[in-house]
Design a protein around this motif. Structure first.
Motif, PDB file in Angstrom:
ATOM      1  N   PRO A  22      32.045  17.982 -45.264  1.00 18.32           N
ATOM      2  CA  PRO A  22      31.725  18.859 -44.141  1.00 18.32           C
ATOM      3  C   PRO A  22      30.432  18.449 -43.449  1.00 18.32           C
ATOM      4  O   PRO A  22      29.460  18.088 -44.099  1.00 18.32           O
ATOM      5  N   VAL A  23      30.441  18.488 -42.124  1.00 12.23           N
ATOM      6  CA  VAL A  23      29.287  18.132 -41.313  1.00 12.23           C
ATOM      7  C   VAL A  23      28.949  19.330 -40.441  1.00 12.23           C
ATOM      8  O   VAL A  23      29.829  19.881 -39.777  1.00 12.23           O
ATOM      9  N   GLY A  24      27.686  19.726 -40.458  1.00  9.38           N
ATOM     10  CA  GLY A  24      27.232  20.842 -39.631  1.00  9.38           C
ATOM     11  C   GLY A  24      27.288  20.488 -38.152  1.00  9.38           C
ATOM     12  O   GLY A  24      27.343  19.315 -37.773  1.00  9.38           O
ATOM     13  N   GLY A  25      27.260  21.499 -37.327  1.00  9.10           N
ATOM     14  CA  GLY A  25      27.300  21.286 -35.889  1.00  9.10           C
ATOM     15  C   GLY A  25      25.970  20.803 -35.345  1.00  9.10           C
ATOM     16  O   GLY A  25      24.943  20.806 -36.028  1.00  9.10           O
ATOM     17  N   ASN A  26      26.016  20.381 -34.104  1.00 13.05           N
ATOM     18  CA  ASN A  26      24.826  19.922 -33.403  1.00 13.05           C
ATOM     19  C   ASN A  26      24.239  21.076 -32.605  1.00 13.05           C
ATOM     20  O   ASN A  26      24.973  21.885 -32.039  1.00 13.05           O
ATOM     21  N   VAL A  27      22.929  21.136 -32.524  1.00 15.98           N
ATOM     22  CA  VAL A  27      22.262  22.151 -31.718  1.00 15.98           C
ATOM     23  C   VAL A  27      22.224  21.658 -30.275  1.00 15.98           C
ATOM     24  O   VAL A  27      21.863  20.517 -30.006  1.00 15.98           O
ATOM     25  N   VAL A  28      22.618  22.547 -29.359  1.00 15.78           N
ATOM     26  CA  VAL A  28      22.700  22.232 -27.933  1.00 15.78           C
ATOM     27  C   VAL A  28      21.876  23.245 -27.164  1.00 15.78           C
ATOM     28  O   VAL A  28      21.961  24.447 -27.420  1.00 15.78           O
ATOM     29  N   ALA A  29      21.061  22.774 -26.223  1.00 18.75           N
ATOM     30  CA  ALA A  29      20.312  23.675 -25.348  1.00 18.75           C
ATOM     31  C   ALA A  29      20.322  23.118 -23.935  1.00 18.75           C
ATOM     32  O   ALA A  29      20.311  21.900 -23.735  1.00 18.75           O
ATOM     33  N   THR A  30      20.357  24.025 -22.974  1.00 12.15           N
ATOM     34  CA  THR A  30      20.235  23.656 -21.568  1.00 12.15           C
ATOM     35  C   THR A  30      19.258  24.614 -20.909  1.00 12.15           C
ATOM     36  O   THR A  30      19.352  25.822 -21.087  1.00 12.15           O
ATOM     37  N   VAL A  31      18.322  24.042 -20.163  1.00 10.68           N
ATOM     38  CA  VAL A  31      17.355  24.819 -19.403  1.00 10.68           C
ATOM     39  C   VAL A  31      17.624  24.583 -17.927  1.00 10.68           C
ATOM     40  O   VAL A  31      17.646  23.443 -17.467  1.00 10.68           O
ATOM     41  N   THR A  32      17.846  25.674 -17.207  1.00 13.27           N
ATOM     42  CA  THR A  32      18.006  25.617 -15.759  1.00 13.27           C
ATOM     43  C   THR A  32      16.637  25.906 -15.167  1.00 13.27           C
ATOM     44  O   THR A  32      16.034  26.948 -15.459  1.00 13.27           O
ATOM     45  N   TYR A  33      16.138  24.978 -14.365  1.00 18.26           N
ATOM     46  CA  TYR A  33      14.799  25.155 -13.801  1.00 18.26           C
ATOM     47  C   TYR A  33      14.792  24.777 -12.325  1.00 18.26           C
ATOM     48  O   TYR A  33      15.700  24.101 -11.829  1.00 18.26           O
ATOM     49  N   GLU A  34      13.753  25.238 -11.644  1.00 14.61           N
ATOM     50  CA  GLU A  34      13.642  25.018 -10.201  1.00 14.61           C
ATOM     51  C   GLU A  34      12.260  24.467  -9.878  1.00 14.61           C
ATOM     52  O   GLU A  34      11.248  24.944 -10.386  1.00 14.61           O
ATOM     53  N   VAL A  35      12.242  23.451  -9.016  1.00 17.31           N
ATOM     54  CA  VAL A  35      11.009  22.885  -8.490  1.00 17.31           C
ATOM     55  C   VAL A  35      11.202  22.730  -6.984  1.00 17.31           C
ATOM     56  O   VAL A  35      12.150  22.065  -6.546  1.00 17.31           O
ATOM     57  N   ASP A  36      10.345  23.361  -6.208  1.00 17.48           N
ATOM     58  CA  ASP A  36      10.410  23.275  -4.743  1.00 17.48           C
ATOM     59  C   ASP A  36      11.809  23.589  -4.204  1.00 17.48           C
ATOM     60  O   ASP A  36      12.317  22.889  -3.319  1.00 17.48           O
ATOM     61  N   GLY A  37      12.453  24.605  -4.742  1.00 14.30           N
ATOM     62  CA  GLY A  37      13.762  25.036  -4.263  1.00 14.30           C
ATOM     63  C   GLY A  37      14.936  24.227  -4.785  1.00 14.30           C
ATOM     64  O   GLY A  37      16.080  24.553  -4.504  1.00 14.30           O
ATOM     65  N   GLU A  38      14.670  23.173  -5.543  1.00  9.20           N
ATOM     66  CA  GLU A  38      15.749  22.337  -6.096  1.00  9.20           C
ATOM     67  C   GLU A  38      15.997  22.705  -7.556  1.00  9.20           C
ATOM     68  O   GLU A  38      15.079  22.676  -8.378  1.00  9.20           O
ATOM     69  N   VAL A  39      17.237  23.027  -7.871  1.00 10.99           N
ATOM     70  CA  VAL A  39      17.621  23.420  -9.224  1.00 10.99           C
ATOM     71  C   VAL A  39      18.139  22.205  -9.990  1.00 10.99           C
ATOM     72  O   VAL A  39      18.933  21.417  -9.462  1.00 10.99           O
ATOM     73  N   SER A  40      17.673  22.058 -11.222  1.00 12.52           N
ATOM     74  CA  SER A  40      18.123  20.980 -12.102  1.00 12.52           C
ATOM     75  C   SER A  40      18.387  21.546 -13.484  1.00 12.52           C
ATOM     76  O   SER A  40      17.963  22.652 -13.808  1.00 12.52           O
ATOM     77  N   TYR A  41      19.069  20.754 -14.302  1.00 13.42           N
ATOM     78  CA  TYR A  41      19.456  21.160 -15.650  1.00 13.42           C
ATOM     79  C   TYR A  41      19.001  20.095 -16.635  1.00 13.42           C
ATOM     80  O   TYR A  41      19.430  18.948 -16.554  1.00 13.42           O
ATOM     81  N   LEU A  42      18.148  20.505 -17.554  1.00 12.39           N
ATOM     82  CA  LEU A  42      17.712  19.626 -18.629  1.00 12.39           C
ATOM     83  C   LEU A  42      18.408  20.093 -19.893  1.00 12.39           C
ATOM     84  O   LEU A  42      18.309  21.259 -20.266  1.00 12.39           O
ATOM     85  N   SER A  43      19.128  19.191 -20.535  1.00 15.36           N
ATOM     86  CA  SER A  43      19.855  19.532 -21.759  1.00 15.36           C
ATOM     87  C   SER A  43      19.383  18.653 -22.900  1.00 15.36           C
ATOM     88  O   SER A  43      18.984  17.506 -22.702  1.00 15.36           O
ATOM     89  N   GLU A  44      19.432  19.235 -24.095  1.00 15.95           N
ATOM     90  CA  GLU A  44      19.162  18.472 -25.312  1.00 15.95           C
ATOM     91  C   GLU A  44      20.264  18.757 -26.310  1.00 15.95           C
ATOM     92  O   GLU A  44      20.663  19.910 -26.498  1.00 15.95           O
ATOM     93  N   VAL A  45      20.755  17.698 -26.929  1.00 19.99           N
ATOM     94  CA  VAL A  45      21.687  17.816 -28.039  1.00 19.99           C
ATOM     95  C   VAL A  45      21.020  17.119 -29.213  1.00 19.99           C
ATOM     96  O   VAL A  45      20.704  15.933 -29.137  1.00 19.99           O
ATOM     97  N   GLU A  46      20.765  17.871 -30.283  1.00 21.41           N
ATOM     98  CA  GLU A  46      20.150  17.276 -31.460  1.00 21.41           C
ATOM     99  C   GLU A  46      21.243  16.986 -32.482  1.00 21.41           C
ATOM    100  O   GLU A  46      21.910  17.896 -32.957  1.00 21.41           O
ATOM    101  N   VAL A  47      21.415  15.703 -32.768  1.00 19.88           N
ATOM    102  CA  VAL A  47      22.450  15.246 -33.691  1.00 19.88           C
ATOM    103  C   VAL A  47      21.763  14.730 -34.949  1.00 19.88           C
ATOM    104  O   VAL A  47      21.079  13.705 -34.910  1.00 19.88           O
ATOM    105  N   GLN A  48      21.910  15.454 -36.045  1.00 19.86           N
ATOM    106  CA  GLN A  48      21.297  15.101 -37.323  1.00 19.86           C
ATOM    107  C   GLN A  48      19.810  14.785 -37.160  1.00 19.86           C
ATOM    108  O   GLN A  48      19.294  13.794 -37.671  1.00 19.86           O
ATOM    109  N   GLY A  49      19.113  15.628 -36.406  1.00 19.07           N
ATOM    110  CA  GLY A  49      17.678  15.487 -36.209  1.00 19.07           C
ATOM    111  C   GLY A  49      17.261  14.540 -35.106  1.00 19.07           C
ATOM    112  O   GLY A  49      16.077  14.380 -34.839  1.00 19.07           O
TER     113      GLY A  49
END
Length: 155
Positions: A22-49
């Motif tokens: 058995p293998v545990g799942g990966n942690v996933v995060a996404t941050v929606t952020y805005e700079v000068d009216g432009e929206v972007s998405y920064l995501s991180e997936v941590e796979v076994q650290g």
């Protein structure tokens, strides 16, 4: 410092599976952020650290949680949007770069600290942290010490 406003942050864990057991799942995060009216998405997936970062124009959080590696179009999209560097920081596989992020002047280093904290913190701390940070600019958010930061570098 850039006025980076946090609009939304999400975190979850993939289903996991079987490898040589058995293998545990990966942690996933996404941050929606805005700079000068432009929206972007920064995501991180941590796979076994190991951190994997993506910068996209679309919210890919749900697709990352699906972890459908048979979706060739999405896999190619991930390859095209993979970050090995961000805001002048080389993003390596062992989090060594975090020791330089707190001194960074533009706010993007703190944005990286923000998403890494979400991925690596305990669920109850992370949930409250996200709730308290939505709608704030990154310079208004106090990001606790990360478990991967070297105290020697900070002090």
């Amino acid at each position: 410092m850039e006025k980076i406003k946090i609009l939304k942050a999400q975190c979850g864990v993939t289903e996991g599976g079987m490898a040589c057991g058995p293998v545990g799942g990966n942690v996933v995060a996404t941050v929606t952020y805005e700079v000068d009216g432009e929206v972007s998405y920064l995501s991180e997936v941590e796979v076994q650290g190991i951190p994997n970062f993506y910068l996209t124009e679309d919210d890919i959080f749900d697709k990352l949680l699906e972890e459908d590696m048979d979706d060739e179009e999405f896999t190619e999209y991930l390859d095209d949007n993979y970050l090995d560097g961000f805001a002048g920081f080389e993003l390596d596989i062992d989090y060594d770069f975090v020791n330089n992020l707190r001194d960074e002047e533009t706010g993007y280093g703190k944005l990286l600290l923000y998403i890494i904290y979400i991925v690596r913190s305990e669920l109850d701390e992370m949930s409250q942290f996200i709730t308290d940070s939505i709608g704030k600019t990154i310079d208004e958010i106090d990001i606790p010490l990360l478990d991967v930061e070297s105290l020697e570098e900070i002090w």
